[in-house]
Design a protein around this motif. Structure first.
Motif, PDB file in Angstrom:
ATOM      1  N   THR A 144      -3.402   2.853  -1.159  1.00 59.44           N
ATOM      2  CA  THR A 144      -2.419   3.992  -1.072  1.00 59.44           C
ATOM      3  C   THR A 144      -0.378   3.646  -1.159  1.00 59.44           C
ATOM      4  O   THR A 144      -0.548   2.547  -1.348  1.00 59.44           O
ATOM      5  N   GLU A 145      -0.114   4.689  -0.890  1.00 58.91           N
ATOM      6  CA  GLU A 145       1.492   4.121  -1.768  1.00 58.91           C
ATOM      7  C   GLU A 145       2.263   3.548   0.474  1.00 58.91           C
ATOM      8  O   GLU A 145       3.222   3.496  -0.262  1.00 58.91           O
ATOM      9  N   ASN A 146       1.380   3.432   0.867  1.00 51.33           N
ATOM     10  CA  ASN A 146       2.063   2.961   2.270  1.00 51.33           C
ATOM     11  C   ASN A 146       1.228   1.647   2.495  1.00 51.33           C
ATOM     12  O   ASN A 146       0.021   1.444   3.409  1.00 51.33           O
ATOM     13  N   TYR A 147       1.678   0.724   2.658  1.00 52.81           N
ATOM     14  CA  TYR A 147       1.570  -0.670   2.876  1.00 52.81           C
ATOM     15  C   TYR A 147       1.454  -1.471   3.555  1.00 52.81           C
ATOM     16  O   TYR A 147       3.445  -1.110   3.938  1.00 52.81           O
ATOM     17  N   ILE A 148       0.801  -1.458   5.446  1.00 50.81           N
ATOM     18  CA  ILE A 148       1.329  -1.390   6.471  1.00 50.81           C
ATOM     19  C   ILE A 148       1.857  -3.542   6.345  1.00 50.81           C
ATOM     20  O   ILE A 148       0.912  -4.418   6.162  1.00 50.81           O
ATOM     21  N   ASN A 179       6.971  -0.821  11.103  1.00 50.52           N
ATOM     22  CA  ASN A 179       7.012   0.493   9.831  1.00 50.52           C
ATOM     23  C   ASN A 179       7.233   1.791  10.859  1.00 50.52           C
ATOM     24  O   ASN A 179       6.929   2.730  11.767  1.00 50.52           O
ATOM     25  N   TYR A 235       7.010   6.649   9.237  1.00 49.79           N
ATOM     26  CA  TYR A 235       6.886   6.901   8.467  1.00 49.79           C
ATOM     27  C   TYR A 235       7.635   8.482   8.985  1.00 49.79           C
ATOM     28  O   TYR A 235       7.165   8.875  10.107  1.00 49.79           O
ATOM     29  N   TYR A 277      -3.573  -1.526   3.306  1.00 51.32           N
ATOM     30  CA  TYR A 277      -2.892  -0.001   3.286  1.00 51.32           C
ATOM     31  C   TYR A 277      -3.359   0.510   3.645  1.00 51.32           C
ATOM     32  O   TYR A 277      -4.462   1.102   4.259  1.00 51.32           O
ATOM     33  N   LEU A 304      -2.355   8.274   5.093  1.00 50.82           N
ATOM     34  CA  LEU A 304      -1.433   8.916   5.174  1.00 50.82           C
ATOM     35  C   LEU A 304      -1.157  10.328   4.979  1.00 50.82           C
ATOM     36  O   LEU A 304      -1.544  10.679   3.693  1.00 50.82           O
TER      37      LEU A 304
END
Length: 597
Positions: free
Chosen positions: A394-398, A404, A406, A425, A428
């Motif tokens: 996904t575009e959200n990498y933890i 972090n 968002y 990943y 969200l």
């Protein structure tokens, strides 16, 4: 060994000092002077006893009950986000059986809560151990009187007390309580623990010589292989695979040959049973042997409460999130900080090279040393990959060790550093009133914060609103909500879908065993049912003729109960008033008159 502080040191300095030195201490609601006296006196006796007694004395403790010990739960058993810290002793499906002090000692803590341990009692013993008795129905007469006096003084059913050392002494074999079903108990039983009084670490009570009939081997429900390195493949899969196996004439289990390459690991799903119980309990020890060498070994002798949430690294948590089935890994993840391991080589991970053969053995045993042996033949062989790694991009990498933030439109979410065990990943979804924060296949180790903007709603609307998590049926579940201006905030460890919900309906109160204007001279208690349709019960208060009365709330059956023995009534006409409030402030008042001689 004793540690002293200067006489002018404050109570806070004493606590900080003992924390720094990693020494156990007792928290007391006392003056600084009396706290120091109690603190040093307790530590002196504890350190004396620790150096004079064996680690697990075999004849020092008696049984906490007068019936045969049959277990409904074992020490270290896998539970949601924690290991079971004691043993659950069956009480023949009954409440009210006497509970005995296992040795002489003094009551150091009493806690009553609606959930958790319910009614719980802590007794410190001269041996340096503390015994814990939980889910009780009530306490022994002297302790019960002490507790109710404090409850009436505080005007609260839920209470936590720390009696002065020696104030409530008990002898070995004295009745200190009666078995029950209070708190988060699914049925009548005694939750029983033995802890180290200094470190507060729970230890397996069966180590102290208690006998439980057990000649039954553990059971195996499933066997799994895990590709762990980027190039690893098991049975043509780069993902976890379930392995087939068969039971052999000698009682062992033999898996079908596994063709693999790279670094791999194994896991199993299983349980244990005692002879006189059908409960599926946890196993005691697991050992993994590869070509005769022990690669990993752990058991449930003891652990600390500070590490218990790392159970989520011992099990395959994504599998648990999807199937509610716990697979125990025989390898150790880098984020795993558990101290239960006795032996580790390469963290239990197996590097499989092409052309070489490996014999992997899993030995799964219970406390009585009944065991099952699982043999997994492995051959190093490169095969075409038919099942590649799952694409969770996904575009959200933890990055787990970094904070972090968002912005999801209706809400913002903040993850402190080390909220999660590893990088991943995250999925969200933004929304105008509802947001999705991944799902429950990922475990959070620390609380994270969700903040909703409530400015689109009027102040009167906001008063009845709260942050809710939607369950699998889209039913909103209340989360404790902190309100400041137009910002609603909650702290949680649970991923999922969150929204702002509104509760406009007040709780409902119904009398269960009495009616208006009824004579209740022969009644021993009053019982009412209290329910709320959405946000849940926050508080309740009962008075008789204007005086506060102790009402015990049992959330499992939604009742509050008043025992007439708690307070002597000197009036024939009794005016009962009960006020129940939900979590957003909606309140209902119940009033009724009865008569009593």
């Amino acid at each position: 060994m004793i540690f002293f502080l200067e006489p002018n040191d404050s109570c806070k300095d004493a606590v900080s000092y003992f924390k720094e030195k990693n020494i156990g201490y007792f928290r007391r609601e006392l003056t600084p002077f009396t706290m120091r006296i109690a603190l040093f006196g307790i530590l002196f006796s504890l350190f004396q006893s620790l150096f004079s007694q064996e680690k697990y004395p075999q004849e020092y403790f008696r049984s906490p009950m007068g019936i045969p010990m049959v277990l409904a739960g074992t020490f270290g058993e896998l539970r949601s986000n924690h290991f079971h810290a004691g043993i659950d002793i069956k009480t023949q499906r009954r409440e009210g059986l006497p509970i005995y002090s296992i040795a002489e000692g003094t009551v150091t803590r009493i806690k009553i809560s609606h959930w958790g341990y319910g009614k719980a009692l802590y007794v410190a013993h001269p041996s340096g151990h503390t015994s814990v008795y939980a889910h009780l129905q009530k306490f022994g007469p002297e302790i019960e009187e002490y507790v109710k006096k404090a409850q009436y003084k505080k005007q609260s059913y839920e209470i936590e007390l720390f009696p002065d050392y020696g104030e409530l002494k008990v002898d070995k074999g004295k009745v200190i309580a009666y078995s029950g079903n209070s708190g988060s108990s699914a049925g009548p039983h005694l939750h029983f623990e033995i802890r180290n009084s200094v470190t507060e670490k729970p230890t397996n009570p069966l180590l102290y010589g208690y006998e439980v009939r057990d000649a039954t081997n553990p059971s195996l429900n499933g066997l799994f292989g895990y590709p762990l390195s980027p190039d690893a493949v098991i049975k043509q899969s780069a993902q976890k695979v379930q392995l087939s196996y068969s039971k052999q004439p000698d009682g062992s289990f033999l898996a079908d040959k596994v063709y693999a390459i790279g670094t791999i690991g194994f896991g199993f799903n299983g349980f244990d049973r005692q002879d006189l119980a059908a409960n599926k309990n946890g196993v005691y020890a697991v050992k993994q042997i590869v070509n005769g060498k022990v690669y990993s070994e752990y058991d449930f002798e003891t652990f600390s409460f500070a590490e218990t949430r790392y159970i989520n690294t011992l099990i395959d948590y994504p599998h648990f999130g999807k199937h509610r089935q716990r697979i125990q890994k025989s390898f150790k993840e880098s984020s795993n900080r558990l101290s239960i391991y006795k032996t580790l080589f390469n963290n239990g991970k197996i590097t499989v090279e092409e052309g070489l053969s490996y014999t992997v053995e899993l030995i799964i045993s219970d406390f009585a040393e009944n065991e099952i042996r699982v043999v997994i033949p492995v051959e190093g062989k490169k095969e075409a990959i038919r099942q590649p790694k799952a694409d969770n991009t996904t575009e959200n990498y933890i990055i787990a060790n970094k904070p972090n933030n968002y912005d999801l439109g209706a809400a913002k979410v903040y993850f402190p550093a080390n909220t999660f065990y590893s990088d991943f990943y995250m999925h969200l979804e933004k929304g105008t009133d509802t947001v999705t924060i991944h799902d429950d296949t990922v475990a959070a180790h620390r609380n994270f914060t969700i903040s909703f903007d409530a400015s689109p709603f009027t102040p009167s609307e906001q008063k009845q609103m709260f942050i809710a998590r939607l369950d699998k049926n889209k039913v909103p579940r209340h989360h404790r909500t902190y309100k400041r201006d137009n910002s609603f905030t909650t702290r949680t460890r649970t991923l999922g879908t969150y929204t702002l919900a509104k509760d406009t309906v007040a709780p409902v109160i119904k009398a269960r065993n009495f009616k208006e204007k009824q004579w209740l001279s022969n009644y021993s208690y009053l019982s009412l049912e209290i329910t709320d349709d959405l946000s849940g019960i926050y508080s309740y208060k009962g008075t008789l003729n204007g005086e506060w009365i102790l009402m015990e709330y049992e959330p499992k059956n939604k009742t509050i109960t008043y025992n007439f023995d708690d307070k002597i009534l000197n009036k024939t006409q009794c005016d009962l008033k009960v006020v129940v409030t939900d979590n957003v402030g909606n309140a209902t008042t119940f009033e009724q008159t009865f008569f009593r001689k």
